[in-house]
Design a protein around this motif. Structure first.
Motif, PDB file in Angstrom:
ATOM      1  N   ARG A   1       0.379  -1.279  -0.068  1.00 46.83           N
ATOM      2  CA  ARG A   1       0.180   0.187  -0.529  1.00 46.83           C
ATOM      3  C   ARG A   1       0.375   0.898  -0.049  1.00 46.83           C
ATOM      4  O   ARG A   1       2.029   1.505   0.399  1.00 46.83           O
ATOM      5  CB  ARG A   1      -0.669  -0.032   1.369  1.00 46.83           C
ATOM      6  CG  ARG A   1      -1.547   1.152   1.591  1.00 46.83           C
ATOM      7  CD  ARG A   1      -2.529   1.237   2.467  1.00 46.83           C
ATOM      8  NE  ARG A   1      -3.143  -0.591   3.079  1.00 46.83           N
ATOM      9  CZ  ARG A   1      -4.874  -0.677   1.907  1.00 46.83           C
ATOM     10  NH1 ARG A   1      -5.356   0.621   1.923  1.00 46.83           N
ATOM     11  NH2 ARG A   1      -5.647  -1.623   2.225  1.00 46.83           N
ATOM     12  N   GLU A   2       0.541   1.843  -1.007  1.00 45.96           N
ATOM     13  CA  GLU A   2       0.799   3.801  -0.678  1.00 45.96           C
ATOM     14  C   GLU A   2       0.082   4.593  -0.758  1.00 45.96           C
ATOM     15  O   GLU A   2      -1.241   4.011  -0.717  1.00 45.96           O
ATOM     16  CB  GLU A   2       1.680   3.772  -2.328  1.00 45.96           C
ATOM     17  CG  GLU A   2       2.767   2.592  -2.149  1.00 45.96           C
ATOM     18  CD  GLU A   2       4.037   2.597  -3.428  1.00 45.96           C
ATOM     19  OE1 GLU A   2       3.712   3.796  -4.497  1.00 45.96           O
ATOM     20  OE2 GLU A   2       4.208   1.973  -4.024  1.00 45.96           O
ATOM     21  N   GLU A   3       0.615   5.450  -0.811  1.00 52.56           N
ATOM     22  CA  GLU A   3      -0.673   7.093  -1.046  1.00 52.56           C
ATOM     23  C   GLU A   3      -1.744   6.995  -1.517  1.00 52.56           C
ATOM     24  O   GLU A   3      -2.905   6.983  -1.518  1.00 52.56           O
ATOM     25  CB  GLU A   3      -0.122   8.416  -0.467  1.00 52.56           C
ATOM     26  CG  GLU A   3      -0.810   9.314  -0.905  1.00 52.56           C
ATOM     27  CD  GLU A   3      -0.363  10.578  -0.101  1.00 52.56           C
ATOM     28  OE1 GLU A   3      -1.019  11.962  -0.921  1.00 52.56           O
ATOM     29  OE2 GLU A   3       0.915  10.849  -0.426  1.00 52.56           O
ATOM     30  N   THR A   4      -1.069   6.652  -2.792  1.00 52.96           N
ATOM     31  CA  THR A   4      -1.933   6.430  -4.389  1.00 52.96           C
ATOM     32  C   THR A   4      -1.584   5.108  -5.386  1.00 52.96           C
ATOM     33  O   THR A   4      -2.014   4.830  -6.042  1.00 52.96           O
ATOM     34  CB  THR A   4      -1.960   8.476  -4.890  1.00 52.96           C
ATOM     35  OG1 THR A   4      -0.400   7.481  -4.960  1.00 52.96           O
ATOM     36  CG2 THR A   4      -2.731   9.721  -4.518  1.00 52.96           C
TER      37      THR A   4
ATOM     38  N   THR B   1      -2.334  -4.607  -9.720  1.00 52.61           N
ATOM     39  CA  THR B   1      -1.466  -2.339  -9.325  1.00 52.61           C
ATOM     40  C   THR B   1      -2.571  -2.338  -9.127  1.00 52.61           C
ATOM     41  O   THR B   1      -3.484  -1.759 -11.120  1.00 52.61           O
ATOM     42  CB  THR B   1       0.081  -2.683  -9.713  1.00 52.61           C
ATOM     43  OG1 THR B   1       0.463  -3.266  -9.400  1.00 52.61           O
ATOM     44  CG2 THR B   1       0.210  -1.004  -9.288  1.00 52.61           C
ATOM     45  N   VAL B   2      -3.180  -1.323  -8.436  1.00 54.30           N
ATOM     46  CA  VAL B   2      -4.673  -1.135  -8.955  1.00 54.30           C
ATOM     47  C   VAL B   2      -3.751   1.232  -7.940  1.00 54.30           C
ATOM     48  O   VAL B   2      -3.391   1.501  -7.004  1.00 54.30           O
ATOM     49  CB  VAL B   2      -5.444  -0.542  -7.544  1.00 54.30           C
ATOM     50  CG1 VAL B   2      -6.856   0.901  -7.961  1.00 54.30           C
ATOM     51  CG2 VAL B   2      -6.326  -2.273  -8.137  1.00 54.30           C
ATOM     52  N   ARG B   3      -3.398   2.066  -9.013  1.00 53.99           N
ATOM     53  CA  ARG B   3      -3.240   3.349  -8.809  1.00 53.99           C
ATOM     54  C   ARG B   3      -5.213   4.493  -8.804  1.00 53.99           C
ATOM     55  O   ARG B   3      -5.813   3.945  -9.565  1.00 53.99           O
ATOM     56  CB  ARG B   3      -2.113   3.811  -9.733  1.00 53.99           C
ATOM     57  CG  ARG B   3      -1.049   2.899  -9.663  1.00 53.99           C
ATOM     58  CD  ARG B   3      -0.095   3.380 -10.964  1.00 53.99           C
ATOM     59  NE  ARG B   3       1.101   2.202 -10.577  1.00 53.99           N
ATOM     60  CZ  ARG B   3       1.633   1.418 -11.309  1.00 53.99           C
ATOM     61  NH1 ARG B   3       0.129   0.675 -11.633  1.00 53.99           N
ATOM     62  NH2 ARG B   3       2.447   1.083 -11.741  1.00 53.99           N
ATOM     63  N   TRP B   4      -4.975   5.579  -8.379  1.00 52.07           N
ATOM     64  CA  TRP B   4      -5.797   6.852  -8.066  1.00 52.07           C
ATOM     65  C   TRP B   4      -5.196   7.728  -7.694  1.00 52.07           C
ATOM     66  O   TRP B   4      -3.746   8.187  -8.029  1.00 52.07           O
ATOM     67  CB  TRP B   4      -6.481   6.374  -7.762  1.00 52.07           C
ATOM     68  CG  TRP B   4      -6.039   6.488  -5.781  1.00 52.07           C
ATOM     69  CD1 TRP B   4      -6.064   7.560  -5.595  1.00 52.07           C
ATOM     70  CD2 TRP B   4      -5.631   4.955  -5.631  1.00 52.07           C
ATOM     71  NE1 TRP B   4      -5.659   7.102  -3.627  1.00 52.07           N
ATOM     72  CE2 TRP B   4      -5.329   5.682  -3.964  1.00 52.07           C
ATOM     73  CE3 TRP B   4      -5.787   4.044  -5.449  1.00 52.07           C
ATOM     74  CZ2 TRP B   4      -5.217   4.371  -2.809  1.00 52.07           C
ATOM     75  CZ3 TRP B   4      -5.125   2.870  -4.738  1.00 52.07           C
ATOM     76  CH2 TRP B   4      -4.926   3.581  -3.521  1.00 52.07           C
ATOM     77  N   GLU B   5      -5.698   8.714  -8.703  1.00 53.58           N
ATOM     78  CA  GLU B   5      -6.170  10.700  -8.628  1.00 53.58           C
ATOM     79  C   GLU B   5      -7.563  10.703  -7.968  1.00 53.58           C
ATOM     80  O   GLU B   5      -8.544  10.010  -8.535  1.00 53.58           O
ATOM     81  CB  GLU B   5      -5.889  11.054  -9.688  1.00 53.58           C
ATOM     82  CG  GLU B   5      -5.461  13.034  -9.494  1.00 53.58           C
ATOM     83  CD  GLU B   5      -4.298  13.519  -8.681  1.00 53.58           C
ATOM     84  OE1 GLU B   5      -5.059  13.961  -8.679  1.00 53.58           O
ATOM     85  OE2 GLU B   5      -2.586  12.507  -9.135  1.00 53.58           O
TER      86      GLU B   5
END
Length: 157
Positions: free
Chosen positions: A51-54, A70-74
């Motif tokens: 887990r990371e911030e985004t 991998t899930v990424r987001w803004e």
């Protein structure tokens, strides 16, 4: 294969369907990242590996098939799900973007954009691609339905 489409979140012509806010839609999308089981029929378990911030990485257990993604987001803008190829599953990318064309109205859309290695142009692959597009669209309609259920269950009177 590249496939994308829009789903309207709020039916402005039907006052019986409660409008969702951008925050409620975003919360539902984050729920899909944290616990995708209500969104993905057949998913038996989801383990968050990092887990990371985004971003986060996950292991999705469908019983006979295990997929890493991998899930990424803004925040409040978009979220993407990138699955990694293995012997049972090809790599793919789904990006869901929140579109709010007129902030003063309740109009909100989700744009679902898929990219896979599937060919769309040759014989049986073209027929299979059409089947996959239809399945993706139905899954996305179900995603909105689950987001609505989450929003309803978290509303306070």
């Amino acid at each position: 294969m590249h496939f994308e489409h829009l789903i309207e979140i709020n039916d402005l012509a039907d006052p019986m369907v409660p409008n969702l806010t951008r925050d409620e839609v975003w919360f539902g999308l984050l729920c899909r990242a944290e616990d995708p089981r209500p969104f993905l029929p057949g998913l038996e378990a989801c383990e968050i590996l990092s887990r990371e911030e985004t971003a986060l990485t996950r292991k999705l257990d469908f019983g006979q098939v295990v997929i890493h993604d991998t899930v990424r987001w803004e925040p409040l803008q978009w979220i993407s799900f990138e699955s990694h190829a293995n012997e049972e599953h090809p790599a793919g990318l789904l990006t869901i973007t929140i579109e709010h064309p007129e902030p003063e109205t309740h109009a909100i859309f989700l744009r679902f954009a898929y990219r896979t290695g599937l060919s769309e142009t040759v014989g049986e692959d073209a027929k299979y691609a059409e089947f996959i597009r239809s399945a993706y669209h139905q899954s996305d309609v179900d995603t909105v339905r689950v987001i609505r259920m989450i929003a309803e269950s978290t509303q306070t009177d």
